[in-house]
Design a protein around this motif. Structure first.
Motif, PDB file in Angstrom:
ATOM      1  N   THR A 169      11.453  11.050  51.349  1.00 29.34           N
ATOM      2  CA  THR A 169      12.889  11.289  51.502  1.00 29.34           C
ATOM      3  C   THR A 169      13.634  10.204  50.735  1.00 29.34           C
ATOM      4  O   THR A 169      13.255   9.031  50.799  1.00 29.34           O
ATOM      5  N   ARG A 192      24.254   7.085  49.633  1.00 24.64           N
ATOM      6  CA  ARG A 192      25.547   7.169  50.322  1.00 24.64           C
ATOM      7  C   ARG A 192      26.584   7.851  49.423  1.00 24.64           C
ATOM      8  O   ARG A 192      26.497   7.750  48.193  1.00 24.64           O
ATOM      9  N   GLY A 196      20.741   7.914  58.570  1.00 21.90           N
ATOM     10  CA  GLY A 196      21.625   9.047  58.801  1.00 21.90           C
ATOM     11  C   GLY A 196      22.661   8.789  59.875  1.00 21.90           C
ATOM     12  O   GLY A 196      23.695   9.444  59.924  1.00 21.90           O
ATOM     13  N   VAL A 230      14.813   6.653  58.474  1.00 23.75           N
ATOM     14  CA  VAL A 230      15.698   7.775  58.146  1.00 23.75           C
ATOM     15  C   VAL A 230      16.741   7.985  59.242  1.00 23.75           C
ATOM     16  O   VAL A 230      17.898   8.304  58.969  1.00 23.75           O
ATOM     17  N   LYS A 243      28.153  10.685  56.521  1.00 18.02           N
ATOM     18  CA  LYS A 243      26.733  10.317  56.546  1.00 18.02           C
ATOM     19  C   LYS A 243      26.113  10.130  55.168  1.00 18.02           C
ATOM     20  O   LYS A 243      26.562  10.720  54.184  1.00 18.02           O
ATOM     21  N   MET A 244      25.041   9.355  55.152  1.00 18.06           N
ATOM     22  CA  MET A 244      24.242   9.231  53.929  1.00 18.06           C
ATOM     23  C   MET A 244      23.648  10.597  53.587  1.00 18.06           C
ATOM     24  O   MET A 244      23.240  11.339  54.473  1.00 18.06           O
ATOM     25  N   ASN A 245      23.578  10.925  52.303  1.00 17.29           N
ATOM     26  CA  ASN A 245      22.893  12.143  51.874  1.00 17.29           C
ATOM     27  C   ASN A 245      21.395  11.889  51.899  1.00 17.29           C
ATOM     28  O   ASN A 245      20.925  10.873  51.363  1.00 17.29           O
ATOM     29  N   LEU A 246      20.651  12.794  52.519  1.00 20.00           N
ATOM     30  CA  LEU A 246      19.189  12.646  52.595  1.00 20.00           C
ATOM     31  C   LEU A 246      18.549  13.827  51.879  1.00 20.00           C
ATOM     32  O   LEU A 246      18.894  14.986  52.152  1.00 20.00           O
ATOM     33  N   SER A 297      29.872   6.762  57.796  1.00 18.10           N
ATOM     34  CA  SER A 297      30.655   7.990  57.931  1.00 18.10           C
ATOM     35  C   SER A 297      31.538   8.148  56.696  1.00 18.10           C
ATOM     36  O   SER A 297      32.296   7.239  56.392  1.00 18.10           O
ATOM     37  N   GLU A 324      20.899  20.768  51.694  1.00 19.98           N
ATOM     38  CA  GLU A 324      22.285  20.650  52.188  1.00 19.98           C
ATOM     39  C   GLU A 324      23.225  20.175  51.090  1.00 19.98           C
ATOM     40  O   GLU A 324      22.831  19.373  50.240  1.00 19.98           O
ATOM     41  N   GLY A 339      17.626   8.596  50.151  1.00 22.67           N
ATOM     42  CA  GLY A 339      18.966   8.598  50.728  1.00 22.67           C
ATOM     43  C   GLY A 339      19.942   7.966  49.752  1.00 22.67           C
ATOM     44  O   GLY A 339      19.593   6.989  49.081  1.00 22.67           O
TER      45      GLY A 339
END
Ligand SMILES: Nc1ncnc2c1ncn2[C@@H]1O[C@H](COP(=O)(O)OP(=O)(O)OP(=O)(O)O)[C@@H](O)[C@H]1O
Ligand SMILES: [Mg+2]
Length: 334
Positions: free
Chosen positions: A254, A258, A232, A228, A238-241, A236, A296, A256
């Motif tokens: 989790t 992009r 992360g 992870v 960042k990857m969404n986690l 740029s 987020e 991830g």
């Protein structure tokens, strides 16, 4: 030749262990980039290789020779710093000549190397100027010239471009890459800049608290981050986690995804969300979309200019094949 091997290299300052025992091999001619959060030990590692810091334990070999206890000048490496500290009262020629003068090289050999370095760095017309009469990029090139004339086994760069403005950075980035192609000399390069890391490196080393999280080619790290943290850190925006129930549906703790692997539609999709801030770059648009229950806001990359605005309701759909899955330890699943 410039093959550099670190064997269980460890560094402590007082009772603080900054680098726990670390193994790393840098092949001859490789362009290796060190990245990682501020304070993770990038500069310390570079300084250990250069011999500017003593290792607490472990061994450093340069081309199979044990260099652990060699003084910096005997290692055959050249370091270029962020603050390149040229001698202001000396001409460009004298600045570049300085290390050769210290080493007592014959004058004609000095002249030959200065001409070659100046040519490689487009400095031929500036050799008689003082540093104060140069632009930031030209000054940085003089600092690199001073390193080149030593004909080192490897160049060590510690954020060499971070004092330059954006346009100069791009120019110098290309120049250093081209120099590497031409000289085929090992380069180790520390940067905070994602684009520099991705475009210049043969191999990226991701560090965190003095520990190597992953080593690989830029695309290996981008496409298959092993945990992870790397997921992360590389990329740029960042990857969404995403954790929680939605990740469990995919058999992970989790997941991830992009920004470029999220589809966005006003009609249908998997996750319903609301557009917050949009960033219009011309070539791309980044939308920050809040989806209830997913934590987020998610970043979505749309190609070109897309006319969606603050408060619009949209549907997001992750591209299943580009989904990254991580377990409870944060490690990649398959
Ligand atoms: N001489 C020193 N004495 C004590 N601690 C030090 C010394 N030099 C560095 N450190 C500590 O070692 C850690 C690593 O520092 P280092 O400068 O290598 O980080 P870095 O990854 O280069 O960070 P940045 O990206 O901010 O340049 C930091 O916590 C720093 O405070
Ligand atoms: Mg540093």
């Amino acid at each position: 030749m410039g093959r550099i091997t670190l064997d269980k290299v460890r560094k402590t300052f007082g009772d603080v262990e900054v680098i726990p025992p670390l193994d790393l091999t840098i092949e001859d001619g490789e362009f290796v980039v060190f990245v990682g959060p501020s304070g993770c030990g990038k500069s310390t590692l570079l300084r250990l290789i250069a011999g500017l810091e003593d290792v607490t334990s472990g061994q450093i070999r340069i081309d199979r020779q044990d260099a652990t206890d060699l003084p910096p000048a005997k290692r055959g490496l050249a370091m270029v710093f962020q603050s390149y500290a040229l001698y202001p009262h000396m001409s460009v020629r004298k600045n570049i000549a300085f290390p050769m003068k210290m080493a007592g090289l014959p004058q004609d050999e000095q002249d030959r190397r200065i001409e070659a370095a100046a040519k490689a760095l487009n400095l031929t017309d500036y050799l008689d100027r003082k540093p104060g009469q140069l632009s930031g990029g030209q000054r940085q090139r003089v600092a690199i010239g001073r390193a080149i004339v030593r004909e080192p086994a490897a160049f060590l760069f510690d954020e060499p471009l971070s004092n330059l403005d954006a346009a100069l950075r791009v120019g110098m980035r290309l120049e250093i890459s081209e120099l590497h192609k031409r000289l085929a000399t090992t380069m180790i390069y520390v940067t905070h800049d994602q684009v520099e890391a991705m475009t210049m490196a043969d191999k990226i080393v991701v560090l965190r608290a003095g520990h190597i999280e992953q080593v690989g080619s830029p695309l290996e790290l981008y496409n298959r981050p092993r945990n992870v943290f790397v997921a992360g850190f590389i990329g740029s925006p960042k990857m969404n986690l995403i954790s929680g129930a939605e990740a469990e549906k995919h058999g992970a703790v989790t997941i991830g995804i992009r920004p470029e692997h999220l589809g966005i539609s006003t009609e249908s999709g998997l996750w319903k969300g609301v557009i917050g801030v949009s960033e219009h770059l011309g070539s791309d648009t980044f939308f920050h979309v809040t989806v209830e229950g997913l934590g987020e806001p998610l970043t979505v990359r749309a190609s070109g200019e897309v006319s969606l605005k603050y408060g619009d309701i949209v549907w997001l759909t992750p591209n299943e094949v580009n989904l990254h899955r991580f377990n409870a330890e944060g490690l990649r699943i398959a």
